[in-house]
Scaffold this motif. Sequence first.
Motif, PDB file in Angstrom:
ATOM      1  N   ALA A 286       0.928  -1.237   0.087  1.00 51.03           N
ATOM      2  CA  ALA A 286      -0.010   0.040  -0.056  1.00 51.03           C
ATOM      3  C   ALA A 286       0.931   1.090   0.015  1.00 51.03           C
ATOM      4  N   ARG A 287       2.099   1.221   0.791  1.00 49.80           N
ATOM      5  CA  ARG A 287       3.073   2.340   0.740  1.00 49.80           C
ATOM      6  C   ARG A 287       3.407   2.638  -0.695  1.00 49.80           C
ATOM      7  N   ALA A 288       3.785   1.344  -1.447  1.00 44.75           N
ATOM      8  CA  ALA A 288       4.483   1.582  -2.567  1.00 44.75           C
ATOM      9  C   ALA A 288       3.425   2.169  -3.576  1.00 44.75           C
ATOM     10  N   VAL A 289       2.220   1.603  -3.497  1.00 38.89           N
ATOM     11  CA  VAL A 289       1.180   2.450  -4.352  1.00 38.89           C
ATOM     12  C   VAL A 289       0.924   3.768  -4.243  1.00 38.89           C
ATOM     13  N   ALA A 290       1.012   4.011  -2.802  1.00 40.11           N
ATOM     14  CA  ALA A 290       0.661   5.406  -2.354  1.00 40.11           C
ATOM     15  C   ALA A 290       1.809   6.455  -2.956  1.00 40.11           C
ATOM     16  N   ALA A 291       2.981   5.874  -3.133  1.00 32.72           N
ATOM     17  CA  ALA A 291       4.216   6.887  -3.303  1.00 32.72           C
ATOM     18  C   ALA A 291       4.465   6.881  -4.704  1.00 32.72           C
ATOM     19  N   THR A 292       3.867   5.990  -5.616  1.00 29.50           N
ATOM     20  CA  THR A 292       4.209   5.846  -7.014  1.00 29.50           C
ATOM     21  C   THR A 292       3.164   5.779  -8.086  1.00 29.50           C
ATOM     22  N   LEU A 293       1.956   5.315  -7.517  1.00 32.11           N
ATOM     23  CA  LEU A 293       0.669   5.164  -8.485  1.00 32.11           C
ATOM     24  C   LEU A 293      -0.483   6.065  -7.924  1.00 32.11           C
ATOM     25  N   PRO A 294      -0.413   7.302  -8.345  1.00 33.44           N
ATOM     26  CA  PRO A 294      -1.415   8.169  -7.793  1.00 33.44           C
ATOM     27  C   PRO A 294      -2.832   8.179  -8.240  1.00 33.44           C
ATOM     28  N   GLY A 295      -2.736   7.308  -9.514  1.00 33.19           N
ATOM     29  CA  GLY A 295      -4.131   6.927 -10.086  1.00 33.19           C
ATOM     30  C   GLY A 295      -4.968   5.698  -9.197  1.00 33.19           C
ATOM     31  N   LEU A 296      -4.119   5.311  -8.336  1.00 34.55           N
ATOM     32  CA  LEU A 296      -4.998   4.162  -7.404  1.00 34.55           C
ATOM     33  C   LEU A 296      -5.158   4.654  -6.131  1.00 34.55           C
ATOM     34  N   ARG A 297      -6.242   4.019  -5.573  1.00 30.35           N
ATOM     35  CA  ARG A 297      -6.750   4.177  -4.212  1.00 30.35           C
ATOM     36  C   ARG A 297      -5.710   3.122  -3.348  1.00 30.35           C
ATOM     37  N   PRO A 298      -4.765   3.516  -2.418  1.00 33.06           N
ATOM     38  CA  PRO A 298      -3.945   2.538  -2.037  1.00 33.06           C
ATOM     39  C   PRO A 298      -4.349   1.313  -1.146  1.00 33.06           C
ATOM     40  N   ASP A 299      -5.486   1.236  -1.052  1.00 32.04           N
ATOM     41  CA  ASP A 299      -6.053   0.029  -0.122  1.00 32.04           C
ATOM     42  C   ASP A 299      -6.589  -1.274  -0.932  1.00 32.04           C
ATOM     43  N   PRO A 300      -5.848  -2.335  -0.941  1.00 31.99           N
ATOM     44  CA  PRO A 300      -6.313  -3.395  -2.016  1.00 31.99           C
ATOM     45  C   PRO A 300      -7.430  -4.020  -1.697  1.00 31.99           C
ATOM     46  N   VAL A 301      -8.385  -4.443  -2.758  1.00 28.42           N
ATOM     47  CA  VAL A 301      -9.544  -4.843  -2.769  1.00 28.42           C
ATOM     48  C   VAL A 301      -9.522  -6.476  -3.047  1.00 28.42           C
ATOM     49  N   ARG A 302      -8.525  -6.886  -3.305  1.00 27.31           N
ATOM     50  CA  ARG A 302      -8.318  -8.169  -3.561  1.00 27.31           C
ATOM     51  C   ARG A 302      -6.799  -8.782  -3.143  1.00 27.31           C
ATOM     52  N   VAL A 303      -6.677  -9.741  -2.552  1.00 30.37           N
ATOM     53  CA  VAL A 303      -5.193 -10.053  -2.392  1.00 30.37           C
ATOM     54  C   VAL A 303      -5.049 -11.746  -2.503  1.00 30.37           C
ATOM     55  N   ALA A 304      -4.055 -12.378  -3.070  1.00 31.10           N
ATOM     56  CA  ALA A 304      -3.947 -13.598  -3.556  1.00 31.10           C
ATOM     57  C   ALA A 304      -2.471 -13.917  -3.472  1.00 31.10           C
ATOM     58  N   THR A 305      -2.539 -15.140  -3.399  1.00 32.56           N
ATOM     59  CA  THR A 305      -1.013 -15.825  -3.406  1.00 32.56           C
ATOM     60  C   THR A 305      -0.993 -17.221  -4.087  1.00 32.56           C
ATOM     61  N   TYR A 306      -0.058 -17.072  -5.032  1.00 36.85           N
ATOM     62  CA  TYR A 306       0.147 -18.119  -5.836  1.00 36.85           C
ATOM     63  C   TYR A 306       1.706 -18.703  -5.526  1.00 36.85           C
ATOM     64  N   ALA A 307       1.940 -19.847  -6.448  1.00 40.91           N
ATOM     65  CA  ALA A 307       3.318 -20.251  -6.168  1.00 40.91           C
ATOM     66  C   ALA A 307       4.045 -20.585  -7.411  1.00 40.91           C
ATOM     67  N   ASP A 308       5.226 -20.619  -7.589  1.00 35.56           N
ATOM     68  CA  ASP A 308       6.105 -20.991  -8.763  1.00 35.56           C
ATOM     69  C   ASP A 308       7.303 -21.590  -8.321  1.00 35.56           C
TER      70      ASP A 308
END
Length: 371
Positions: A286-308
């Motif tokens: 959220a901090r990275a988004v707030a600092a560099t992506l002003p077009g987004l609201r910095p609280d995620p609406v979806r979080v998911a984890t995958y594996a490789d």
Amino acid sequence: MISVAVVGVGAVGSMALWRLSERGIPAVGFDAYAPGHDRGAAGGESRIFRTAYKEGSAYVPLLRQARDLWEELERRSGRRLLTPAGGVTVGPREHPSIRAVLDSARAFDLPVEVLTGQDARDRVPEHPLRDGEVMVADPEAGHLRPEPAVVAAAAAAERAGARIARYTPVTQVREDAAGVTVVTAEGERRFTHAVVAPGPWARTLLPHEPIVAKAITSTWFPRRDESLFDPGRCPIAIRVGEPAYSCFPSVDGAGVKVNLHVPWREIGSPESLARSVPAAYVRQVARAVAATLPGLRPDPVRVATYADAFTPDGHGLLGRRGRTVVAAAFSGHGFKLAPVFGDIVADLVESGATARGIGHLAPDRPLRRSP
Ligand SMILES: Cc1cc2nc3c(=O)[nH]c(=O)nc-3n(C[C@H](O)[C@H](O)[C@H](O)COP(=O)(O)OP(=O)(O)OC[C@H]3O[C@@H](n4cnc5c(N)ncnc54)[C@H](O)[C@@H]3O)c2cc1C
């Protein structure tokens, strides 16, 4: 007469099955789930395709062939799988990854452009530059749709004559002088050759390879302005330096996916992936988004984890050992290459060799097992 078992019908296995069947080689795929599922390395809605490659110039010819095969699969399936809206790498001008992208572009005369200032703002308003940063634009990049792509490759393989044993985990692949035996709960089947493409489950079937499974978390953020991050127009972006992440257009209209590039957590098996994500991680992205992506609201609406599955040097394992082709551990960047890897698997099965440059992926190269 050749007959092939493809164990694992995920990103690479589905493409291998498709390419083998197109050559008229009888092949049976086995998957613990079904093609297109999201429990392995190919879940999460979108994947980056790019040709100016910071991971090494040896990939560039393979990426070009992969692109042709993505287009062929689109024709076969009648589905849009690769949206060629371009891609940008953003970061400090002297950052090693920016230099590596430019080096691979120079080596293969790729049509990249370096953008700065107003030009970058006008062309890609979603990704504003900070002081001292540049944007390298790769017009040959875009985003792929992983789940539909695996479904499309499996369907193309089945149309060309392949069979797929769904919900059929393979417990063992045994090789002898006359062929290979594939063992499942339903019994044993014989083939002349096997392809082992188990993704993040590699440790079960390839226990002696230096492979570890790691978890990668994706987060989706709502847009402030619906005209930004349009999937048909907005390029994929890789930001290097601090923070570092990849960012996708809003494929489903609900959120913009950001994958923070942090040291990924090692896991035992994808089956043990936790659904919950630590609050500290969510705060970091959220901090990275707030600092560099002003077009987004910095609280995620979806979080998911995958594996490789990963090797110690970050390059996959692709090669033939006896009657078995190993196609594994593509280390967080294998999806874009899956069709050409599938075609190379078909070469290796058919003739034992390939004309394509895959020395950097040789399973027998010296690799230290991760501590
Ligand atoms: C979150 C995330 C983001 C990524 N982003 C990108 C990106 O932007 N661009 C890019 O190019 N790459 C990206 N990658 C990497 C890429 O997605 C993977 O490298 C690629 O999907 C690996 O394909 P695979 O076939 O090896 O594994 P998978 O696609 O996971 O397929 C393995 C298959 O094997 C089956 N299987 C395993 N064991 C058995 C068994 N014993 N019996 C039967 N079936 C079995 C599984 O069910 C599965 O279907 C990303 C990966 C992740 C996790």
